[in-house]
Motif scaffolding. Structure first.
Motif, PDB file in Angstrom:
ATOM      1  N   PRO A  38       0.839  -1.202   0.000  1.00 30.10           N
ATOM      2  CA  PRO A  38       0.000   0.000   0.000  1.00 30.10           C
ATOM      3  C   PRO A  38       0.874   1.252   0.000  1.00 30.10           C
ATOM      4  O   PRO A  38       1.915   1.297   0.664  1.00 30.10           O
ATOM      5  CB  PRO A  38      -0.785  -0.110   1.319  1.00 30.10           C
ATOM      6  CG  PRO A  38      -0.649  -1.534   1.740  1.00 30.10           C
ATOM      7  CD  PRO A  38       0.678  -1.995   1.228  1.00 30.10           C
ATOM      8  N   VAL A  39       0.441   2.260  -0.739  1.00 29.33           N
ATOM      9  CA  VAL A  39       1.192   3.509  -0.848  1.00 29.33           C
ATOM     10  C   VAL A  39       0.363   4.647  -0.269  1.00 29.33           C
ATOM     11  O   VAL A  39      -0.783   4.871  -0.675  1.00 29.33           O
ATOM     12  CB  VAL A  39       1.548   3.818  -2.316  1.00 29.33           C
ATOM     13  CG1 VAL A  39       2.300   5.141  -2.406  1.00 29.33           C
ATOM     14  CG2 VAL A  39       2.379   2.690  -2.914  1.00 29.33           C
ATOM     15  N   LEU A  40       0.952   5.347   0.680  1.00 28.25           N
ATOM     16  CA  LEU A  40       0.333   6.508   1.292  1.00 28.25           C
ATOM     17  C   LEU A  40       1.222   7.723   1.022  1.00 28.25           C
ATOM     18  O   LEU A  40       2.441   7.588   0.913  1.00 28.25           O
ATOM     19  CB  LEU A  40       0.172   6.315   2.799  1.00 28.25           C
ATOM     20  CG  LEU A  40      -0.545   5.034   3.243  1.00 28.25           C
ATOM     21  CD1 LEU A  40      -0.435   4.867   4.756  1.00 28.25           C
ATOM     22  CD2 LEU A  40      -2.004   5.059   2.814  1.00 28.25           C
ATOM     23  N   GLY A  79      -5.355  11.017  -4.060  1.00 32.18           N
ATOM     24  CA  GLY A  79      -6.619  10.300  -4.149  1.00 32.18           C
ATOM     25  C   GLY A  79      -6.740   9.498  -5.424  1.00 32.18           C
ATOM     26  O   GLY A  79      -7.319   8.406  -5.437  1.00 32.18           O
ATOM     27  N   GLU A  80      -6.179  10.013  -6.510  1.00 35.27           N
ATOM     28  CA  GLU A  80      -6.262   9.342  -7.809  1.00 35.27           C
ATOM     29  C   GLU A  80      -5.331   8.138  -7.902  1.00 35.27           C
ATOM     30  O   GLU A  80      -5.686   7.107  -8.481  1.00 35.27           O
ATOM     31  CB  GLU A  80      -5.917  10.344  -8.905  1.00 35.27           C
ATOM     32  CG  GLU A  80      -5.912   9.757 -10.310  1.00 35.27           C
ATOM     33  CD  GLU A  80      -5.439  10.747 -11.348  1.00 35.27           C
ATOM     34  OE1 GLU A  80      -5.090  10.308 -12.464  1.00 35.27           O
ATOM     35  OE2 GLU A  80      -5.411  11.968 -11.054  1.00 35.27           O
ATOM     36  N   LEU A  81      -4.117   8.234  -7.327  1.00 37.70           N
ATOM     37  CA  LEU A  81      -3.077   7.248  -7.598  1.00 37.70           C
ATOM     38  C   LEU A  81      -2.563   6.485  -6.387  1.00 37.70           C
ATOM     39  O   LEU A  81      -1.877   5.471  -6.563  1.00 37.70           O
ATOM     40  CB  LEU A  81      -1.885   7.943  -8.288  1.00 37.70           C
ATOM     41  CG  LEU A  81      -2.172   8.561  -9.655  1.00 37.70           C
ATOM     42  CD1 LEU A  81      -0.987   9.392 -10.126  1.00 37.70           C
ATOM     43  CD2 LEU A  81      -2.489   7.468 -10.676  1.00 37.70           C
ATOM     44  N   ALA A  82      -2.845   6.932  -5.186  1.00 37.16           N
ATOM     45  CA  ALA A  82      -2.331   6.267  -3.987  1.00 37.16           C
ATOM     46  C   ALA A  82      -3.479   5.640  -3.201  1.00 37.16           C
ATOM     47  O   ALA A  82      -4.649   5.727  -3.565  1.00 37.16           O
ATOM     48  CB  ALA A  82      -1.542   7.249  -3.122  1.00 37.16           C
ATOM     49  N   ASP A  83      -3.118   5.008  -2.089  1.00 41.57           N
ATOM     50  CA  ASP A  83      -4.111   4.323  -1.254  1.00 41.57           C
ATOM     51  C   ASP A  83      -4.584   5.168  -0.085  1.00 41.57           C
ATOM     52  O   ASP A  83      -5.496   4.765   0.637  1.00 41.57           O
ATOM     53  CB  ASP A  83      -3.515   3.017  -0.724  1.00 41.57           C
ATOM     54  CG  ASP A  83      -3.148   2.069  -1.855  1.00 41.57           C
ATOM     55  OD1 ASP A  83      -4.067   1.646  -2.580  1.00 41.57           O
ATOM     56  OD2 ASP A  83      -1.951   1.771  -2.030  1.00 41.57           O
ATOM     57  N   GLY A  84      -3.953   6.325   0.096  1.00 41.48           N
ATOM     58  CA  GLY A  84      -4.365   7.165   1.199  1.00 41.48           C
ATOM     59  C   GLY A  84      -3.321   8.212   1.512  1.00 41.48           C
ATOM     60  O   GLY A  84      -2.354   8.401   0.768  1.00 41.48           O
TER      61      GLY A  84
END
Length: 314
Positions: free
Chosen positions: A158-160, A173-178
């Motif tokens: 997961p990428v934040l 919001g478009e490309l990451a998880d949070g």
């Protein structure tokens, strides 16, 4: 409550041994996640994976690794290696960094940070998900002549992103998880960060984003001493425009004013306000502002809160 802590292993002894010991201490207290910042000493991604390997009850993450001076290919390799070491309990937190550190340390111009973030994430996501990339952007290129997949790095990392500005939130919001906001209080979370991030994720057809709020705080009987210590510990953020904006939105003039310092009841009430504002997870940082005894007291209390109810997915 999904609750965690951030810590630094210090500058004496062995940093890795100390970090693992702190990780064990956190897990024994009932805390569910540990977060490591990235400066110029230890490698936060590698250290997080080492902690998770040694402390199987702990989820780990970076908060956060600046993207300037780094490339998606080696970052993917590092993150997947730590995910394999953690058996799926690693989260990669990224950040834009600051102009002062980027230009002063790396000699790189701090230009078009949001565009760089978009390209970095666009190249990174397929690397983490498939081990392949074929990205040719304005600011970076990432292609894989050989597979970049790491066996055992499941599920995909997961990428934040430590994003707080409107444009950075849109890309996140478009490309990451949070997101991983620091010094963004409940008002900023509820009125700006969560709505903007959620709207961007919905437009991109992505799942509801995670909002992991970093809270400066300590359970202590000497709140005045904690606030005084926080002034020095957070002085850097008073000079960074993106942080100045969220500090002012919370009705304060300096970062230290956002410290949560007081007894257990005070801490519990403050943490609840972050969840009520839309945070899906909260971790407390700088719990050692007033010394080791108060850090331990803080961690024990956070563990009690965390284990008082079953965890939600993170």
């Amino acid at each position: 409550m999904n609750l965690g802590v951030a810590f630094h292993p210090g500058t004496s002894g062995n940093a890795v041994d100390r970090a693992v010991a702190l990780g064990r201490q956190a897990a024994q207290a009932g805390i569910r996640s540990a977060w490591l910042g990235q400066l110029f000493d230890y490698d936060a991604i590698a250290l997080a994976g080492t902690i998770a390997r040694e402390v199987p009850d702990l989820t780990v993450g970076t908060s956060a690794v600046p993207i300037f001076g780094r490339h998606p290919l080696p970052v993917s390799s590092q993150a997947q290696t730590s995910q394999a070491a953690a058996h799926g309990r690693f989260r990669l937190g990224l950040a834009l960094g600051t102009r002062h550190l980027t230009e002063g340390a790396f000699g790189l111009p701090f230009e078009r940070p949001v565009a760089r973030l978009r390209e970095f994430l666009t190249a990174l996501r397929p690397l983490l998900e498939t081990g392949e990339a074929d990205f040719h952007g304005e600011l970076l290129t990432a292609t894989t002549p050989y597979t970049a997949a790491v066996a055992g790095a499941e599920p995909p990392v997961p990428v934040l992103v430590a994003a707080m500005g409107p444009k950075a939130l849109d890309v996140t919001g478009e490309l990451a998880d949070g997101t991983l906001p620091f010094l963004a209080g409940p008002r900023t979370l509820g009125e700006e960060i969560v709505p903007r991030l959620t709207a961007a994720a919905e437009r991109a057809g992505r799942p509801a984003p995670h909002v992991v709020a970093a809270v400066l705080g300590v359970v202590t009987d000497d709140a005045d001493a904690a606030r005084e210590a926080a002034v020095e510990a957070t002085a850097l953020y008073d000079r960074i425009p993106s942080y100045q904006r969220v500090i002012e939105r919370e009705g304060h003039t300096r970062a230290a004013d956002l410290v949560v310092a007081g007894d257990e009841e005070h801490m519990a009430k403050a943490l609840r306000s972050y969840f009520d504002a839309g945070a899906t997870e909260v971790f407390v940082t700088k719990a050692d502002l007033t010394g080791e005894d108060d850090r331990l007291r803080t961690w024990r209390f956070l563990g009690e809160l965390a284990t008082a109810q079953p965890p939600t997915s993170a």
